[in-house]
Design a protein around this motif. Structure first.
Motif, PDB file in Angstrom:
ATOM      1  N   UNK A  10      -0.008   1.900 -11.616  1.00  0.00           N
ATOM      2  CA  UNK A  10      -0.843   1.088 -10.929  1.00  0.00           C
ATOM      3  C   UNK A  10      -0.435   1.158  -9.346  1.00  0.00           C
ATOM      4  N   UNK A  11      -1.103   2.044  -8.801  1.00  0.00           N
ATOM      5  CA  UNK A  11      -1.041   2.327  -7.353  1.00  0.00           C
ATOM      6  C   UNK A  11      -1.689   1.372  -6.348  1.00  0.00           C
ATOM      7  N   UNK A  12      -1.011   0.608  -5.532  1.00  0.00           N
ATOM      8  CA  UNK A  12      -1.598  -0.531  -4.603  1.00  0.00           C
ATOM      9  C   UNK A  12      -1.062  -0.460  -3.269  1.00  0.00           C
ATOM     10  N   UNK A  13      -1.570  -1.123  -2.362  1.00  0.00           N
ATOM     11  CA  UNK A  13      -1.126  -1.405  -1.016  1.00  0.00           C
ATOM     12  C   UNK A  13      -1.736  -2.715  -0.732  1.00  0.00           C
ATOM     13  N   UNK A  14      -1.093  -3.202   0.368  1.00  0.00           N
ATOM     14  CA  UNK A  14      -1.541  -4.320   1.088  1.00  0.00           C
ATOM     15  C   UNK A  14      -2.008  -4.067   2.270  1.00  0.00           C
ATOM     16  N   UNK A  15      -3.335  -4.085   2.563  1.00  0.00           N
ATOM     17  CA  UNK A  15      -3.759  -3.355   3.799  1.00  0.00           C
ATOM     18  C   UNK A  15      -3.356  -4.168   5.024  1.00  0.00           C
ATOM     19  N   UNK A  16      -2.954  -5.616   4.751  1.00  0.00           N
ATOM     20  CA  UNK A  16      -2.327  -6.134   6.017  1.00  0.00           C
ATOM     21  C   UNK A  16      -1.050  -5.847   6.536  1.00  0.00           C
ATOM     22  N   UNK A  17      -0.190  -5.048   5.465  1.00  0.00           N
ATOM     23  CA  UNK A  17       1.169  -4.540   5.527  1.00  0.00           C
ATOM     24  C   UNK A  17       1.109  -3.284   5.743  1.00  0.00           C
ATOM     25  N   UNK A  18       0.433  -2.261   4.860  1.00  0.00           N
ATOM     26  CA  UNK A  18       0.832  -0.999   4.707  1.00  0.00           C
ATOM     27  C   UNK A  18      -0.468   0.082   5.447  1.00  0.00           C
ATOM     28  N   UNK A  19       0.188   0.917   5.699  1.00  0.00           N
ATOM     29  CA  UNK A  19      -0.957   2.060   6.347  1.00  0.00           C
ATOM     30  C   UNK A  19      -1.993   2.353   5.113  1.00  0.00           C
ATOM     31  N   UNK A  20      -2.942   2.895   5.553  1.00  0.00           N
ATOM     32  CA  UNK A  20      -3.994   3.037   4.280  1.00  0.00           C
ATOM     33  C   UNK A  20      -3.426   4.265   3.332  1.00  0.00           C
ATOM     34  N   UNK A  74      -3.800  -7.040 -17.139  1.00  0.00           N
ATOM     35  CA  UNK A  74      -3.660  -8.575 -16.508  1.00  0.00           C
ATOM     36  C   UNK A  74      -2.873  -7.947 -15.053  1.00  0.00           C
ATOM     37  N   UNK A  75      -2.179  -6.994 -15.128  1.00  0.00           N
ATOM     38  CA  UNK A  75      -1.353  -6.542 -13.648  1.00  0.00           C
ATOM     39  C   UNK A  75      -2.502  -5.995 -12.738  1.00  0.00           C
ATOM     40  N   UNK A  76      -3.448  -5.039 -13.556  1.00  0.00           N
ATOM     41  CA  UNK A  76      -4.600  -4.346 -12.668  1.00  0.00           C
ATOM     42  C   UNK A  76      -5.586  -5.674 -12.044  1.00  0.00           C
ATOM     43  N   UNK A  77      -5.936  -6.478 -12.967  1.00  0.00           N
ATOM     44  CA  UNK A  77      -6.781  -7.716 -12.476  1.00  0.00           C
ATOM     45  C   UNK A  77      -6.226  -8.439 -11.146  1.00  0.00           C
ATOM     46  N   UNK A  78      -4.634  -8.808 -11.401  1.00  0.00           N
ATOM     47  CA  UNK A  78      -4.026  -9.519 -10.322  1.00  0.00           C
ATOM     48  C   UNK A  78      -4.210  -8.637  -8.745  1.00  0.00           C
ATOM     49  N   UNK A  79      -3.800  -7.330  -9.054  1.00  0.00           N
ATOM     50  CA  UNK A  79      -3.707  -6.657  -7.891  1.00  0.00           C
ATOM     51  C   UNK A  79      -5.330  -6.345  -7.361  1.00  0.00           C
ATOM     52  N   UNK A 131      -6.091  -5.051  -3.440  1.00  0.00           N
ATOM     53  CA  UNK A 131      -4.852  -4.284  -3.351  1.00  0.00           C
ATOM     54  C   UNK A 131      -4.854  -3.006  -4.296  1.00  0.00           C
ATOM     55  N   UNK A 132      -5.408  -3.048  -5.356  1.00  0.00           N
ATOM     56  CA  UNK A 132      -5.478  -1.942  -6.465  1.00  0.00           C
ATOM     57  C   UNK A 132      -6.226  -0.903  -5.974  1.00  0.00           C
ATOM     58  N   UNK A 133      -5.604   0.467  -6.055  1.00  0.00           N
ATOM     59  CA  UNK A 133      -6.200   1.777  -5.328  1.00  0.00           C
ATOM     60  C   UNK A 133      -6.330   2.690  -6.725  1.00  0.00           C
ATOM     61  N   UNK A 134      -5.350   2.804  -7.419  1.00  0.00           N
ATOM     62  CA  UNK A 134      -5.606   3.645  -8.618  1.00  0.00           C
ATOM     63  C   UNK A 134      -4.622   3.307  -9.970  1.00  0.00           C
ATOM     64  N   UNK A 135      -5.044   3.702 -11.146  1.00  0.00           N
ATOM     65  CA  UNK A 135      -4.391   3.583 -12.368  1.00  0.00           C
ATOM     66  C   UNK A 135      -4.522   4.669 -12.948  1.00  0.00           C
ATOM     67  N   UNK A 136      -3.161   5.140 -13.448  1.00  0.00           N
ATOM     68  CA  UNK A 136      -3.009   6.400 -14.193  1.00  0.00           C
ATOM     69  C   UNK A 136      -2.218   6.316 -15.364  1.00  0.00           C
ATOM     70  N   UNK A 137      -2.290   7.154 -16.073  1.00  0.00           N
ATOM     71  CA  UNK A 137      -1.201   6.927 -17.348  1.00  0.00           C
ATOM     72  C   UNK A 137      -0.050   7.605 -16.867  1.00  0.00           C
TER      73      UNK A 137
END
Length: 66
Positions: A24-34, A49-54, A59-65
């Motif tokens: 699960x790839x994510x970033x916090x736009x308040x802290x990280x560059x795009x 559940x982890x995807x929904x949390x992000x 914050x969630x940007x991408x989900x890959x296997x």
């Protein structure tokens, strides 16, 4: 991810010791560059559940296997 050990491929859910099958790839736009990505790993049971949390936080940007 071929240089990663099985110990490093554990699900990021608290207390879970299962092998991760999702990234699960994510970033916090308040802290990280795009373009910056952080990664949580998830087993099949915790992917949703982890995807929904992000996603709820925007914050969630991408989900890959893995």
């Amino acid at each position: 991810m071929s240089d990663v050990t099985a110990e490093e491929m554990l699900c990021s859910a608290k207390g879970c010791r299962r092998t991760a099958t999702w990234a699960l790839e994510w970033n916090n736009p308040k802290l990280h560059t795009p373009d910056r990505r952080k990664t949580w790993l998830a087993c099949d049971e915790h992917r949703e559940s982890l995807s929904e949390f992000l996603d709820r936080r925007g914050f969630l940007r991408n989900v890959t296997s893995t």
